[in-house]
Design a protein around this motif. Sequence first.
Motif, PDB file in Angstrom:
ATOM      1  N   MET A   1      71.742  57.122  49.276  1.00  0.00           N
ATOM      2  CA  MET A   1      71.863  57.628  47.899  1.00  0.00           C
ATOM      3  C   MET A   1      72.786  56.733  47.078  1.00  0.00           C
ATOM      4  O   MET A   1      72.545  56.483  45.893  1.00  0.00           O
ATOM      5  N   SER A   2      73.855  56.222  47.703  1.00  0.00           N
ATOM      6  CA  SER A   2      74.785  55.350  46.972  1.00  0.00           C
ATOM      7  C   SER A   2      74.140  54.006  46.642  1.00  0.00           C
ATOM      8  O   SER A   2      74.564  53.314  45.714  1.00  0.00           O
ATOM      9  N   GLN A   3      73.127  53.623  47.408  1.00  0.00           N
ATOM     10  CA  GLN A   3      72.405  52.385  47.125  1.00  0.00           C
ATOM     11  C   GLN A   3      71.328  52.586  46.064  1.00  0.00           C
ATOM     12  O   GLN A   3      71.030  51.679  45.289  1.00  0.00           O
ATOM     13  N   LEU A   4      70.750  53.784  46.036  1.00  0.00           N
ATOM     14  CA  LEU A   4      69.632  54.057  45.140  1.00  0.00           C
ATOM     15  C   LEU A   4      70.062  54.648  43.804  1.00  0.00           C
ATOM     16  O   LEU A   4      69.419  54.404  42.776  1.00  0.00           O
ATOM     17  N   GLY A   5      71.139  55.441  43.812  1.00  0.00           N
ATOM     18  CA  GLY A   5      71.539  56.152  42.596  1.00  0.00           C
ATOM     19  C   GLY A   5      70.907  57.527  42.553  1.00  0.00           C
ATOM     20  O   GLY A   5      69.966  57.830  43.299  1.00  0.00           O
ATOM     21  N   TRP A   6      71.406  58.379  41.667  1.00  0.00           N
ATOM     22  CA  TRP A   6      70.956  59.777  41.629  1.00  0.00           C
ATOM     23  C   TRP A   6      69.457  59.923  41.371  1.00  0.00           C
ATOM     24  O   TRP A   6      68.745  60.555  42.146  1.00  0.00           O
ATOM     25  N   GLY A   7      68.976  59.365  40.266  1.00  0.00           N
ATOM     26  CA  GLY A   7      67.568  59.567  39.903  1.00  0.00           C
ATOM     27  C   GLY A   7      66.594  59.044  40.939  1.00  0.00           C
ATOM     28  O   GLY A   7      65.802  59.825  41.514  1.00  0.00           O
ATOM     29  N   PRO A   8      66.620  57.738  41.236  1.00  0.00           N
ATOM     30  CA  PRO A   8      65.700  57.206  42.242  1.00  0.00           C
ATOM     31  C   PRO A   8      65.920  57.808  43.631  1.00  0.00           C
ATOM     32  O   PRO A   8      64.959  58.043  44.369  1.00  0.00           O
ATOM     33  N   GLY A   9      67.184  58.080  43.982  1.00  0.00           N
ATOM     34  CA  GLY A   9      67.479  58.618  45.306  1.00  0.00           C
ATOM     35  C   GLY A   9      66.848  59.981  45.534  1.00  0.00           C
ATOM     36  O   GLY A   9      66.190  60.215  46.558  1.00  0.00           O
ATOM     37  N   VAL A  10      67.038  60.884  44.573  1.00  0.00           N
ATOM     38  CA  VAL A  10      66.456  62.231  44.691  1.00  0.00           C
ATOM     39  C   VAL A  10      64.933  62.140  44.710  1.00  0.00           C
ATOM     40  O   VAL A  10      64.256  62.788  45.530  1.00  0.00           O
ATOM     41  N   THR A  11      64.368  61.331  43.829  1.00  0.00           N
ATOM     42  CA  THR A  11      62.908  61.204  43.741  1.00  0.00           C
ATOM     43  C   THR A  11      62.306  60.684  45.042  1.00  0.00           C
ATOM     44  O   THR A  11      61.340  61.246  45.563  1.00  0.00           O
ATOM     45  N   ILE A  12      62.879  59.621  45.603  1.00  0.00           N
ATOM     46  CA  ILE A  12      62.325  59.005  46.809  1.00  0.00           C
ATOM     47  C   ILE A  12      62.499  59.923  48.018  1.00  0.00           C
ATOM     48  O   ILE A  12      61.604  60.024  48.865  1.00  0.00           O
ATOM     49  N   LEU A  13      63.627  60.622  48.087  1.00  0.00           N
ATOM     50  CA  LEU A  13      63.852  61.527  49.218  1.00  0.00           C
ATOM     51  C   LEU A  13      62.856  62.691  49.196  1.00  0.00           C
ATOM     52  O   LEU A  13      62.260  63.037  50.225  1.00  0.00           O
ATOM     53  N   VAL A  14      62.668  63.303  48.025  1.00  0.00           N
ATOM     54  CA  VAL A  14      61.730  64.426  47.907  1.00  0.00           C
ATOM     55  C   VAL A  14      60.298  63.955  48.154  1.00  0.00           C
ATOM     56  O   VAL A  14      59.523  64.611  48.860  1.00  0.00           O
ATOM     57  N   LEU A  15      59.930  62.811  47.575  1.00  0.00           N
ATOM     58  CA  LEU A  15      58.583  62.268  47.783  1.00  0.00           C
ATOM     59  C   LEU A  15      58.332  61.973  49.258  1.00  0.00           C
ATOM     60  O   LEU A  15      57.253  62.257  49.784  1.00  0.00           O
ATOM     61  N   SER A  16      59.332  61.424  49.919  1.00  0.00           N
ATOM     62  CA  SER A  16      59.191  61.092  51.339  1.00  0.00           C
ATOM     63  C   SER A  16      58.958  62.345  52.168  1.00  0.00           C
ATOM     64  O   SER A  16      58.123  62.352  53.087  1.00  0.00           O
TER      65      SER A  16
END
Length: 398
Positions: free
Chosen positions: A13-28
Amino acid sequence: MVGAGILGLPYAMSQLGWGPGVTILVLSWMVTLYTLWQMVEMHEIVPGKRFDRYHELGQYAFGDKVGLWLVVPQQVIVQAGCDVIYMVTAGRSLMKFYNISCPDCKPIKLTYFIMMFAVVQFFLSNLPNFNSIAGVSFAAAIMSLSYSAIAWVASALRGVQPDTDYGSRYHSSAGNIFGFLSGLGTVAFAFSGHSVVLEIQATIPSTSEIPSKIPMWKGSLLASIVVALCYFPIAFVGYLVFGNKVEDNILISLEKPGWLIASANIFVVIHVIGSYQVFAMPIFDMLESFLVLRMKCKPSSTLRILTRSSFVAVTMFIGIIFPFFGSLLSVLGGIAFAPTSYYLPCIIWLIICKPKRYSLSWFCNWFCIVFGVSLTILSPIGAVRDIIVQFKTYRFFS
């Protein structure tokens, strides 16, 4: 399914940031739940036949030779890679437990803690099959839930610190780009159960009244819900509390209360003891089948001990040489976990089931394929750069 990769999610998450991190985790989570359902459904998609191995399903879809060489290397990389990660994870957790429990004691190298964990695996690896490790597996599952809960609850109780920063953890544009790509692989690594789904389903009895896919899907769905309840809190709360200063293993960032963090690290060790075997058993089966059927070796307890002990020794040695927890997660996540968990089931589904072009099923499968292939291409780039950077200051066997 709740593996050691969960400990790296706040770092991702610290590498991706809030927006992309949440999106990629949920999509995954959504994509891998869908592909998990496909795997369970395809186990007995041909009447009267069960695909008890991932490569058997691949051979049915792609042909004997292509299917074998397309699936087996990916599966072996996933399973052996997981076991290397578990060596490193257990070693680091044992060392953290030792340092917390005895702060005034003489420091011990990480190498020795990894070797301690390997000794346990030398013993367990000689158990015959999945059912024989059911007790270990059950304990591992309880431990994974326990340390996951401890990690995010302890983080939440600590609270957001005044100096917490959610900006980039890197100091250059290149660092930001490669760090983002590395974070994608860490997320992909966390969803790693697909490589052994068919092997596990093969142990479930199947009749015309109650095919194996019914109890298997119930168990898989429950597992996926538990995954969500573990992954999302630890990823989001861990990043919220520590920001861009979070370690690649969230338990390393936590220091207090000492007794609780020490307990969590022991839970991690117990968990990976069982998880190591879940991923190693299919490789043992593959190696022993190859030696007996192709190399004409005589089946014996000596062959079993030598084969399995050699595998444990190799994973231990690799773990000692490359103890880069976060970067290893990302490399393996992109190269092997994304294909087996994100898009290979979709390609097989398109070949076998042939959904109507432009139907919902067709679109869903192609979305998963594009998403997964992107992870495979992009994430190893950032992770390999991270390993190269770490090598500049790394001392072997330190």
